[in-house]
Design a protein around this motif. Structure first.
Motif, PDB file in Angstrom:
ATOM      1  N   SER A  94       0.839  -1.188   0.151  1.00  0.00           N
ATOM      2  CA  SER A  94       0.006   0.021   0.102  1.00  0.00           C
ATOM      3  C   SER A  94       0.854   1.152   0.135  1.00  0.00           C
ATOM      4  CB  SER A  94      -0.965  -0.025   1.106  1.00  0.00           C
ATOM      5  OG  SER A  94      -1.954  -1.080   1.298  1.00  0.00           O
ATOM      6  N   ARG A  95       1.638   1.203   0.750  1.00  0.00           N
ATOM      7  CA  ARG A  95       2.496   2.308   1.009  1.00  0.00           C
ATOM      8  C   ARG A  95       3.583   2.806  -0.374  1.00  0.00           C
ATOM      9  NH1 ARG A  95      -0.180   1.488   4.865  1.00  0.00           N
ATOM     10  NH2 ARG A  95       0.178   2.285   6.956  1.00  0.00           N
ATOM     11  N   PHE A  96       4.064   1.533  -0.957  1.00  0.00           N
ATOM     12  CA  PHE A  96       4.690   1.614  -1.924  1.00  0.00           C
ATOM     13  C   PHE A  96       3.951   2.346  -3.087  1.00  0.00           C
ATOM     14  CE2 PHE A  96       6.098   0.113  -6.273  1.00  0.00           C
ATOM     15  CZ  PHE A  96       7.457   0.552  -6.242  1.00  0.00           C
ATOM     16  N   ALA A  97       2.685   1.891  -3.194  1.00  0.00           N
ATOM     17  CA  ALA A  97       1.778   2.456  -4.320  1.00  0.00           C
ATOM     18  C   ALA A  97       1.286   3.729  -4.092  1.00  0.00           C
ATOM     19  CB  ALA A  97       0.250   1.557  -4.220  1.00  0.00           C
ATOM     20  N   ASP A  98       1.013   4.265  -2.774  1.00  0.00           N
ATOM     21  CA  ASP A  98       0.641   5.593  -2.450  1.00  0.00           C
ATOM     22  C   ASP A  98       1.942   6.612  -2.540  1.00  0.00           C
ATOM     23  OD1 ASP A  98      -1.681   4.740  -2.182  1.00  0.00           O
ATOM     24  OD2 ASP A  98      -1.830   5.135   0.084  1.00  0.00           O
ATOM     25  N   THR A  99       3.229   6.224  -2.197  1.00  0.00           N
ATOM     26  CA  THR A  99       4.358   7.116  -2.053  1.00  0.00           C
ATOM     27  C   THR A  99       5.290   6.956  -3.273  1.00  0.00           C
ATOM     28  OG1 THR A  99       5.526   5.647  -0.795  1.00  0.00           O
ATOM     29  CG2 THR A  99       4.015   6.968   0.587  1.00  0.00           C
ATOM     30  N   ARG A 100       5.450   5.792  -4.003  1.00  0.00           N
ATOM     31  CA  ARG A 100       6.215   5.549  -4.952  1.00  0.00           C
ATOM     32  C   ARG A 100       5.686   5.462  -6.309  1.00  0.00           C
ATOM     33  NH1 ARG A 100       8.750   7.219  -1.046  1.00  0.00           N
ATOM     34  NH2 ARG A 100      10.645   6.238  -0.317  1.00  0.00           N
ATOM     35  N   LEU A 101       4.879   4.668  -6.399  1.00  0.00           N
ATOM     36  CA  LEU A 101       4.208   4.312  -7.686  1.00  0.00           C
ATOM     37  C   LEU A 101       3.339   5.586  -8.245  1.00  0.00           C
ATOM     38  CD1 LEU A 101       4.234   2.306  -9.974  1.00  0.00           C
ATOM     39  CD2 LEU A 101       2.259   1.124  -8.986  1.00  0.00           C
ATOM     40  N   GLU A 102       2.182   5.942  -7.529  1.00  0.00           N
ATOM     41  CA  GLU A 102       1.321   6.969  -7.956  1.00  0.00           C
ATOM     42  C   GLU A 102       1.975   8.260  -7.913  1.00  0.00           C
ATOM     43  OE1 GLU A 102      -1.507  10.343  -7.565  1.00  0.00           O
ATOM     44  OE2 GLU A 102       0.115   9.668  -6.228  1.00  0.00           O
ATOM     45  N   PRO A 103       3.099   8.684  -7.241  1.00  0.00           N
ATOM     46  CA  PRO A 103       3.679  10.051  -7.595  1.00  0.00           C
ATOM     47  C   PRO A 103       4.428  10.012  -8.703  1.00  0.00           C
ATOM     48  CG  PRO A 103       3.795   9.178  -5.113  1.00  0.00           C
ATOM     49  CD  PRO A 103       3.120   8.325  -5.829  1.00  0.00           C
ATOM     50  N   ALA A 104       5.030   8.739  -9.155  1.00  0.00           N
ATOM     51  CA  ALA A 104       5.668   8.779 -10.541  1.00  0.00           C
ATOM     52  C   ALA A 104       4.564   8.903 -11.448  1.00  0.00           C
ATOM     53  CB  ALA A 104       6.220   7.333 -10.691  1.00  0.00           C
ATOM     54  N   LEU A 105       3.588   8.306 -11.443  1.00  0.00           N
ATOM     55  CA  LEU A 105       2.457   8.451 -12.351  1.00  0.00           C
ATOM     56  C   LEU A 105       1.945  10.153 -12.364  1.00  0.00           C
ATOM     57  CD1 LEU A 105       0.019   7.885 -14.221  1.00  0.00           C
ATOM     58  CD2 LEU A 105      -1.124   7.106 -12.342  1.00  0.00           C
ATOM     59  N   ARG A 106       2.104  10.640 -11.150  1.00  0.00           N
ATOM     60  CA  ARG A 106       1.524  12.096 -11.177  1.00  0.00           C
ATOM     61  C   ARG A 106       2.090  13.158 -11.834  1.00  0.00           C
ATOM     62  NH1 ARG A 106      -2.931  13.742  -8.722  1.00  0.00           N
ATOM     63  NH2 ARG A 106      -3.325  11.807  -7.890  1.00  0.00           N
ATOM     64  N   LEU A 107       3.617  12.563 -11.985  1.00  0.00           N
ATOM     65  CA  LEU A 107       4.418  13.603 -12.621  1.00  0.00           C
ATOM     66  C   LEU A 107       4.065  13.886 -14.124  1.00  0.00           C
ATOM     67  CD1 LEU A 107       7.989  12.022 -11.736  1.00  0.00           C
ATOM     68  CD2 LEU A 107       6.744  14.246 -10.795  1.00  0.00           C
ATOM     69  N   THR A 108       3.204  13.046 -14.696  1.00  0.00           N
ATOM     70  CA  THR A 108       2.540  13.243 -16.095  1.00  0.00           C
ATOM     71  C   THR A 108       1.500  13.803 -16.110  1.00  0.00           C
ATOM     72  OG1 THR A 108       1.203  10.941 -15.819  1.00  0.00           O
ATOM     73  CG2 THR A 108       3.756  10.671 -16.785  1.00  0.00           C
ATOM     74  N   PHE A 109       0.702  14.188 -15.053  1.00  0.00           N
ATOM     75  CA  PHE A 109      -0.503  14.602 -15.119  1.00  0.00           C
ATOM     76  C   PHE A 109      -0.441  16.020 -15.760  1.00  0.00           C
ATOM     77  CE2 PHE A 109      -2.067  10.980 -12.971  1.00  0.00           C
ATOM     78  CZ  PHE A 109      -3.516  11.019 -13.176  1.00  0.00           C
ATOM     79  N   PRO A 110       0.487  17.142 -15.501  1.00  0.00           N
ATOM     80  CA  PRO A 110       0.473  18.302 -15.804  1.00  0.00           C
ATOM     81  C   PRO A 110       0.509  18.122 -17.603  1.00  0.00           C
ATOM     82  CG  PRO A 110       1.749  18.311 -14.089  1.00  0.00           C
ATOM     83  CD  PRO A 110       1.459  16.697 -14.347  1.00  0.00           C
ATOM     84  N   HIS A 111       0.968  17.208 -17.976  1.00  0.00           N
ATOM     85  CA  HIS A 111       1.378  17.230 -19.339  1.00  0.00           C
ATOM     86  C   HIS A 111       0.307  16.256 -20.151  1.00  0.00           C
ATOM     87  CE1 HIS A 111       4.880  19.118 -17.990  1.00  0.00           C
ATOM     88  NE2 HIS A 111       4.948  18.278 -17.046  1.00  0.00           N
ATOM     89  N   VAL A 112      -0.654  15.866 -19.629  1.00  0.00           N
ATOM     90  CA  VAL A 112      -1.578  14.981 -20.323  1.00  0.00           C
ATOM     91  C   VAL A 112      -2.103  15.605 -21.325  1.00  0.00           C
ATOM     92  CG1 VAL A 112      -3.833  13.495 -20.053  1.00  0.00           C
ATOM     93  CG2 VAL A 112      -2.300  13.692 -18.298  1.00  0.00           C
TER      94      VAL A 112
END
Length: 215
Positions: A94-112
């Motif tokens: 859970s923590r890996f998804a919330d603090t590592r995997l999702e934040p990596a994905l979130r880096l792309t949101f300003p550029h969708v």
């Protein structure tokens, strides 16, 4: 009845709904009164966070805190393993998804949106997402948690992976998915709670992409 305040395309709301579905807990879902960040919503949920759970006098935010609360209140159909090590591994996922995997994905949101896309930022995000997928593959290979049971740590992980898969092509370049992660995705999507949530949630994901002009 339990109430949760959600937003249409929130990953963390989808994560929480998977848990509700799996544990077969009745709930009602509503958008934040007045909209997220409104004075009306802040009068109910002071942090303004989404999702938020209202259970009688209790108002609780943070998807992990809510999940842990529900696991204790509704122990039937448990989503944490019986052993101390098993529980720790599920929480680690859970923590890996919330603090590592999702934040990596979130880096792309300003550029969708193609009109605001920065190629350098997208390439950097692609590298970080790749790094996280490799790390997840190693964690999955080492984990003894059986895949025929849905654990709390799986809920956010699978939703994040489905967003990454959706972004692959329209937003980021093709990814070299580790076999362990590909197998894990397939196994998680076979769980009824995950499949049902993705059937309901995927149209919201696609709507978001179309609004941004990415599809």
């Amino acid at each position: 009845m339990l109430r949760i305040y959600t937003s249409d395309h929130s990953l963390y709301c989808a994560k929480l709904r998977i848990l509700f579905r799996h544990k077969q807990i009745a709930f009602e879902e509503a958008p934040p009164p007045g909209g997220g960040g409104s004075a009306e919503y802040l009068s109910i949920v002071p942090s303004g966070n989404i999702p938020a759970l209202v259970d009688g006098d209790l108002v609780l935010t943070d998807s992990e805190a809510i999940a842990e609360y529900l696991e204790e209140k509704y122990p039937e159909r448990p989503m944490l393993p019986e052993t101390q090590v098993g529980r720790a591994l599920s929480r680690e996922r859970s923590r890996f998804a919330d603090t590592r995997l999702e934040p990596a994905l979130r880096l792309t949101f300003p550029h969708v949106a193609p009109s605001s896309r920065d190629a350098g930022a997208i390439n950097a995000a692609h590298a970080i997402i790749t790094k996280r997928l490799v790390a997840l593959a190693v964690m999955l290979d080492r984990s003894p948690l059986p895949r025929d049971h849905l654990w709390m740590g799986d809920c956010g992980t699978i939703v994040t992976l489905e967003w990454i898969a959706l972004f692959e092509g329209p937003v980021i370049a093709a990814l070299d998915w580790p076999e362990a992660v590909t197998t894990y995705r397939r196994q998680m999507l076979q769980h009824a709670a995950v499949a049902d949530e993705m059937t309901a949630y995927r149209p919201e994901m696609l709507h978001y992409m179309r609004e941004k002009g990415a599809l």
